[in-house]
Design a protein around this motif. Structure first.
Motif, PDB file in Angstrom:
ATOM      1  N   GLY A   6      -1.672  -9.402  -8.417  1.00 24.76           N
ATOM      2  CA  GLY A   6      -0.379  -8.817  -8.112  1.00 24.76           C
ATOM      3  C   GLY A   6      -0.424  -7.311  -8.222  1.00 24.76           C
ATOM      4  N   GLY A   7       0.732  -6.678  -8.056  1.00 24.03           N
ATOM      5  CA  GLY A   7       0.798  -5.225  -8.077  1.00 24.03           C
ATOM      6  C   GLY A   7       1.092  -4.678  -9.452  1.00 24.03           C
ATOM      7  N   ASP A   8       1.337  -3.361  -9.487  1.00 24.41           N
ATOM      8  CA  ASP A   8       1.689  -2.717 -10.752  1.00 24.41           C
ATOM      9  C   ASP A   8       3.146  -3.035 -11.078  1.00 24.41           C
ATOM     10  OD1 ASP A   8       3.193  -1.102  -9.079  1.00 24.41           O
ATOM     11  OD2 ASP A   8       1.718   0.512  -9.052  1.00 24.41           O
ATOM     12  N   ALA A   9       3.690  -2.341 -12.058  1.00 18.96           N
ATOM     13  CA  ALA A   9       5.054  -2.646 -12.508  1.00 18.96           C
ATOM     14  C   ALA A   9       6.085  -2.503 -11.389  1.00 18.96           C
ATOM     15  CB  ALA A   9       5.421  -1.751 -13.691  1.00 18.96           C
ATOM     16  N   ARG A  10       5.795  -1.649 -10.398  1.00 19.26           N
ATOM     17  CA  ARG A  10       6.712  -1.452  -9.274  1.00 19.26           C
ATOM     18  C   ARG A  10       6.400  -2.388  -8.113  1.00 19.26           C
ATOM     19  NH1 ARG A  10       5.696   4.796  -8.369  1.00 19.26           N
ATOM     20  NH2 ARG A  10       3.592   3.931  -8.507  1.00 19.26           N
ATOM     21  N   GLY A  11       5.341  -3.206  -8.309  1.00 12.63           N
ATOM     22  CA  GLY A  11       4.949  -4.124  -7.242  1.00 12.63           C
ATOM     23  C   GLY A  11       4.033  -3.496  -6.214  1.00 12.63           C
ATOM     24  N   ASP A  12       3.601  -2.247  -6.466  1.00 14.13           N
ATOM     25  CA  ASP A  12       2.727  -1.557  -5.525  1.00 14.13           C
ATOM     26  C   ASP A  12       1.266  -1.909  -5.787  1.00 14.13           C
ATOM     27  OD1 ASP A  12       4.929  -0.294  -4.480  1.00 14.13           O
ATOM     28  OD2 ASP A  12       4.768   1.413  -5.849  1.00 14.13           O
ATOM     29  N   ARG A  13       0.466  -1.767  -4.754  1.00 11.28           N
ATOM     30  CA  ARG A  13      -0.980  -1.996  -4.820  1.00 11.28           C
ATOM     31  C   ARG A  13      -1.293  -3.381  -5.395  1.00 11.28           C
ATOM     32  NH1 ARG A  13      -4.302   2.047  -3.671  1.00 11.28           N
ATOM     33  NH2 ARG A  13      -5.985   1.070  -4.819  1.00 11.28           N
TER      34      ARG A  13
END
Length: 318
Positions: free
Chosen positions: A28-35
């Motif tokens: 999954g992504g980072d805390a913001r849902g990115d990458r």
């Protein structure tokens, strides 16, 4: 179309060429849902890959332990790998990787599985040597013609398991480890392991055995250290056998694996008579057969300090 046995044979034969296969997956992504970074685990550790089943929560368990699952009559703990690493799955925990290593079976929940890639260990760099670490042992460079190089982080599963499910039985206890291991005066055990946790356990075991040791992080580093010790010994009018009593090596290591390290030592007359013990979380008859094929003197599964000490005593006394 290849049969299952052909694929197994091909995968097994990679151990003779400093190659291995890496299962790539995403958390999954980072805390913001990115990458969404790529992660990897050696295929030899994977027992099976299944869709995420219904789990049973365990009272008082570690917050990153999702619960347990009954998989064909075996109760298996399931670890929330994205939460542990600090990722947020966009589509949920969809896949369960069931793994077998270090004398145990456990499962890791992940968001998605990508592919299996075949790599040279030379394409894998030590995470510590690269200035990173934490929960990864190494970083693999994934290169394909006409495509940009991708990086995959190889997880330190030994550290993850120890953090989630501590096992006090792996600690080295001078009271139970048995009599001191006697080395030739002035000699050491040269060891190699890419896991920080494994190195700490091995070093504690060596201290309990009463032996001097030199620890390295990769097979390549161990090989270069052995060559350096040999040159220094010869300058003193001695042999490398006067300085190195035994080599203890892991199998999975960046740059050079334990099979290649063992083969280099056993095929070079300069190091004749130095015993090599392979100490690995990869168990099973197939790996033990390969241990014999490269000339190792013994194999011991991680991690029971008493068994490691007993194996070292037996090899030194042989």
């Amino acid at each position: 179309m290849k049969s299952v046995q052909q694929e197994v044979d091909e995968r097994t034969n990679l151990t003779g060429t400093n190659q291995f296969e890496l299962l790539l997956f995403r958390l999954g992504g980072d805390a913001r849902g990115d990458r969404s970074e790529l992660y990897g685990i050696n295929v030899f550790k994977i027992r099976e890959i299944v869709a995420m089943p219904e789990l049973t929560a365990v009272a008082g368990a570690h917050p990153n332990l999702l619960g347990v699952v009954n998989l064909r009559g075996q109760i298996i703990s399931v670890i929330d790998l994205p939460a542990l690493i600090g990722c947020t799955p966009k589509t949920g925990l969809n896949i369960m990787l069931v793994t077998e290593f270090a004398r145990s079976t456990q499962a890791f929940a992940v968001e998605a599985v990508e592919e299996i890639v075949r790599l040279e260990w030379s394409q894998v760099l030590s995470a510590e040597a690269s200035g990173v670490g934490g929960m990864i042992t190494s970083i693999a460079r994934l290169e394909a013609p006409g495509e940009p190089t991708r990086l995959a982080q190889v997880l330190d599963v030994e550290q993850i398991l120890r953090q989630i499910m501590p096992d006090s039985s792996v600690e080295a206890d001078p009271e139970t480890i048995g009599p001191k291991v006697i080395l030739k005066p002035g000699s050491v055990i040269l060891a190699a392991d890419d896991s920080f946790v494994a190195r700490a356990l091995i070093e504690a075991g060596f201290d309990a055995m009463g032996v001097q040791w030199v620890m390295t992080k990769t097979g390549k580093e161990a090989w270069e250290k052995l060559q350096s010790i040999a040159s220094a010994a010869e300058a003193e009018g001695k042999t490398v056998q006067d300085k190195v009593a035994l080599v203890l090596t892991d199998l999975e290591m960046p740059e050079m694996d334990g099979f290649t390290l063992t083969r280099n030592i056993k095929q070079n007359p300069r190091y004749a008579g130095i015993p090599v013990v392979i100490h690995s979380s990869l168990s099973g008859a197939t790996n033990e057969d390969h241990v014999k094929s490269v000339g190792a003197d013994a194999y011991v599964a991680k991690f029971v300090a008493e068994e490691l000490a007993a194996t070292i005593r037996k090899v030194l006394n042989a």
